[in-house]
Design a protein around this motif. Sequence first.
Motif, PDB file in Angstrom:
ATOM      1  N   ALA A  63       2.544  10.259  -3.157  1.00 34.90           N
ATOM      2  CA  ALA A  63       1.697  11.387  -2.787  1.00 34.90           C
ATOM      3  C   ALA A  63       0.738  11.053  -1.642  1.00 34.90           C
ATOM      4  N   SER A  64       0.396   9.789  -1.493  1.00 34.69           N
ATOM      5  CA  SER A  64      -0.587   9.447  -0.458  1.00 34.69           C
ATOM      6  C   SER A  64      -0.265   8.160   0.296  1.00 34.69           C
ATOM      7  N   HIS A  65       1.000   7.747   0.280  1.00 33.72           N
ATOM      8  CA  HIS A  65       1.370   6.506   0.960  1.00 33.72           C
ATOM      9  C   HIS A  65       2.566   6.682   1.881  1.00 33.72           C
ATOM     10  N   THR A  66       2.529   5.960   2.957  1.00 36.76           N
ATOM     11  CA  THR A  66       3.694   5.754   3.799  1.00 36.76           C
ATOM     12  C   THR A  66       4.267   4.410   3.376  1.00 36.76           C
ATOM     13  N   GLU A  67       5.600   4.302   3.340  1.00 42.19           N
ATOM     14  CA  GLU A  67       6.225   3.043   2.945  1.00 42.19           C
ATOM     15  C   GLU A  67       7.243   2.620   3.999  1.00 42.19           C
ATOM     16  N   TYR A  68       7.261   1.322   4.269  1.00 37.46           N
ATOM     17  CA  TYR A  68       8.271   0.716   5.120  1.00 37.46           C
ATOM     18  C   TYR A  68       9.046  -0.256   4.243  1.00 37.46           C
ATOM     19  N   VAL A  69      10.367  -0.177   4.266  1.00 39.91           N
ATOM     20  CA  VAL A  69      11.210  -1.077   3.488  1.00 39.91           C
ATOM     21  C   VAL A  69      12.097  -1.833   4.466  1.00 39.91           C
TER      22      VAL A  69
END
Length: 138
Positions: A63-69
């Motif tokens: 809901a409030s995060h950007t993620e890089y994998v």
Amino acid sequence: MRIILTIGLSLCLSGLFAQASFDLKGMNYEGDEAIHVEKLATDSLASTFMIWIKEGVKAHFHASHTEYVYVLEGEGSMMLGEEEVMIQPGQLIYIPVGTVHSAVVKAGSELKVLSVQTPEFKGQDRVFIEPYRRPDSK
């Protein structure tokens, strides 16, 4: 004078511990957990995790995060919204805030990924969508 020296020494020492270096290739997990997560670093701006995935990750969004994998080992596929992306070592996946995503590990493989979430991840904004089920199971 003592106060200035104390503050200066504190700042210097805190600077020594503000950096970290990790041998990502040397990090392994041999346990039985379907998903194993190790926190590598965190501060108010970002959290970094090493994640081992044996079968898959349930559909969810942040809901409030950007993620890089970043995929280090293994192969599989990820759903990013409505798009399926095949993943393999060397790929970087960008997952914007609110994007539903999931992963399925290719049979005979295990995923080892580096996940960076920004801002700091405190485990409170992961919203699951549906139960995970391997596509080949009934």
